[in-house]
Design a protein around this motif. Structure first.
Motif, PDB file in Angstrom:
ATOM      1  N   SER A 235       0.975  -1.200  -0.093  1.00  0.00           N
ATOM      2  CA  SER A 235       0.165  -0.083   0.210  1.00  0.00           C
ATOM      3  C   SER A 235       0.787   1.166  -0.109  1.00  0.00           C
ATOM      4  CB  SER A 235      -0.820  -0.059   1.216  1.00  0.00           C
ATOM      5  OG  SER A 235      -1.614  -1.133   1.235  1.00  0.00           O
TER       6      SER A 235
ATOM      7  N   GLN B 138      -6.724  -1.382  -5.109  1.00  0.00           N
ATOM      8  CA  GLN B 138      -6.012  -2.395  -4.516  1.00  0.00           C
ATOM      9  C   GLN B 138      -6.837  -3.497  -3.860  1.00  0.00           C
ATOM     10  OE1 GLN B 138      -2.995  -1.372  -1.644  1.00  0.00           O
ATOM     11  NE2 GLN B 138      -2.804  -3.140  -0.867  1.00  0.00           N
TER      12      GLN B 138
ATOM     13  N   VAL C 210      -3.404   2.247   3.696  1.00  0.00           N
ATOM     14  CA  VAL C 210      -4.170   1.064   3.222  1.00  0.00           C
ATOM     15  C   VAL C 210      -5.677   1.383   3.081  1.00  0.00           C
ATOM     16  CG1 VAL C 210      -2.739  -0.987   4.201  1.00  0.00           C
ATOM     17  CG2 VAL C 210      -4.562   0.344   5.592  1.00  0.00           C
TER      18      VAL C 210
ATOM     19  N   GLY D  11      -8.366   0.157   0.500  1.00  0.00           N
ATOM     20  CA  GLY D  11      -7.956  -1.041  -0.046  1.00  0.00           C
ATOM     21  C   GLY D  11      -9.047  -1.882   0.217  1.00  0.00           C
TER      22      GLY D  11
END
Length: 402
Positions: free
Chosen positions: A237, A249, A268, A271
């Motif tokens: 990340s 992601q 992150v 994500g």
């Protein structure tokens, strides 16, 4: 789960079998998890989840007046250490069953110990597809309450297809977990008529992946799947953010670990990861579990809620098998009881109507998975409609073998 909800099952067992004599030895359950090293967020959360379950059970009488006792070992996410602890718990400590392993490689090296000694192993965290496939279920003493990688990879690919994405880059660690995950990922992509635009491998423990990330970006991919554990998910990340690559992601459950958030310094956020359970104040079992967890650990966020909840449920499933085995705590008797439960168990992850059977030792099916995301340092549902529908319990989907 509240004390009140535990009482019917426990009292039924007492009435059926009779009160156990005072002074009887504790019922000892092994717990092998990584309490140190890069996978410690999983292991420590699993340890606390197990202790929450044991405390609740002991408060209402234990098993026929006998307290449950955890015999805890730290496998350090090391294959040989895990094998040594498995041998010790099964052959020397004589535990009635073992709950254990967060890393696929560690689990795979130790499986033969449990199978050869006909001793039940309940895997609450490790997700490698091969773990429950090594032995035929009819013969196997290996059970699992986590979602195997075959389900997680299919779930992620289905999500990518649903979003109309067509070119997927894969960034996969070079461990046994990565090897098995890559095989499942490529199979799922093939079933969807897709091929990865690029596949890049890296060593566990890496601190920077910016060059690898540039290589994946230059492949023209419109989505990224990172397949590794928590700390390295954070590295992925951070690298993606550093080069300014804006594609979505995706990752397996490791992307939800607190170590991923910490290593990435919050990058992150946004994500997407596979989840069996997410914090939900509107679910009584979920919120009660989190309150009891907080009494033993003040970590925020929890290192791995899935590890904690799945381990908690594993202990309770074992307890119900002990009652169903009618006093016989041998491995074969517990195996039969797990495969033929007399009642449902309302757990934190789900309501287990028939978690296991003689032909299936995986408690989680694909319909039980959620798409989670990081949002402002908290785990949550990626889709608001999922959060609204979460009160409708997703029970195991039984696939006919006929």
């Amino acid at each position: 789960m509240s004390r009140a909800s535990l009482l019917p099952a426990l009292l039924a067992g007492v009435l059926a079998l009779g009160a156990h004599a005072q002074g009887a030895p504790n019922v000892r359950i092994g717990l092998i998890v990584p309490l140190s090293g890069g996978s410690s967020d999983m292991g420590n959360s699993a340890r606390v989840g197990a202790q929450v379950a044991v405390n609740e059970i002991n408060e209402v009488g234990g098993y026929l007046g006998r307290k449950l006792e955890l015999v805890i070992r730290d496998d350090q996410a090391d294959n040989d250490t895990g094998l040594k602890h498995a041998q010790e718990l099964v052959t020397r400590e004589k535990v009635v069953a073992t709950v254990g392993f967060c890393n696929t490689g560690v689990a795979m090296k130790a499986l033969d110990v449990f199978q050869a000694n006909k001793s039940v192993l309940m895997v609450p965290c490790a997700t490698g597809t091969a773990i429950t496939a090594k032995y035929p279920p009819a013969e196997s003493y290996i059970f699992r309450t986590s979602a195997r990688d075959q389900l997680q990879t299919q779930f992620l690919v289905d999500e990518i297809v649903k979003r109309g994405l067509r070119s997927v880059a894969l960034l996969v660690d070079a461990s046994g977990y990565g090897d098995a995950g890559l095989k499942d990922l490529e199979a799922a992509l093939q079933r969807a008529g897709l091929k990865p635009s690029a596949v890049v491998r890296f060593k566990v423990g890496v601190k920077n992946l910016e060059e690898e990330m540039k290589q994946l970006r230059d492949s023209g991919a419109d989505a990224l799947i990172g397949w590794t554990v928590g700390p390295e998910q954070g590295v992925i990340s951070a690298a993606r953010a550093a080069i300014g690559w804006k594609v979505p992601q995706f990752g397996p459950w490791g992307l939800s670990h607190a170590s991923a958030y910490a290593v990435s310094q919050g990058r992150v956020d946004g994500g997407y990861m596979v989840q069996t359970v997410l914090p939900n104040i509107f679910l009584e079992r979920n919120s009660t579990f989190l309150r009891n967890y907080a009494k033993l650990s003040k970590e925020a966020p929890i290192g791995s809620m899935m590890s904690a909840a799945q381990t908690y449920d594993s202990i309770h499933l074992l307890l119900r098998a002990m009652f169903d085995s009618k006093g016989d705590l041998s491995g074969p008797a517990l195996k039969r009881a797990l495969e033929n439960p007399s009642n449902i168990y309302r757990g934190v992850v789900t309501t287990y109507d028939r978690a296991f059977s003689p032909t299936d030792h995986d408690a989680i099916s694909g319909n039980m998975l959620w798409l989670g995301t990081w949002r402002g340092g908290e785990r949550g549902y990626a889709y608001k409609e999922d959060e609204r529908r979460a009160s409708i319990i997703r029970r195991k989907e039984v696939v006919s073998t006929k």
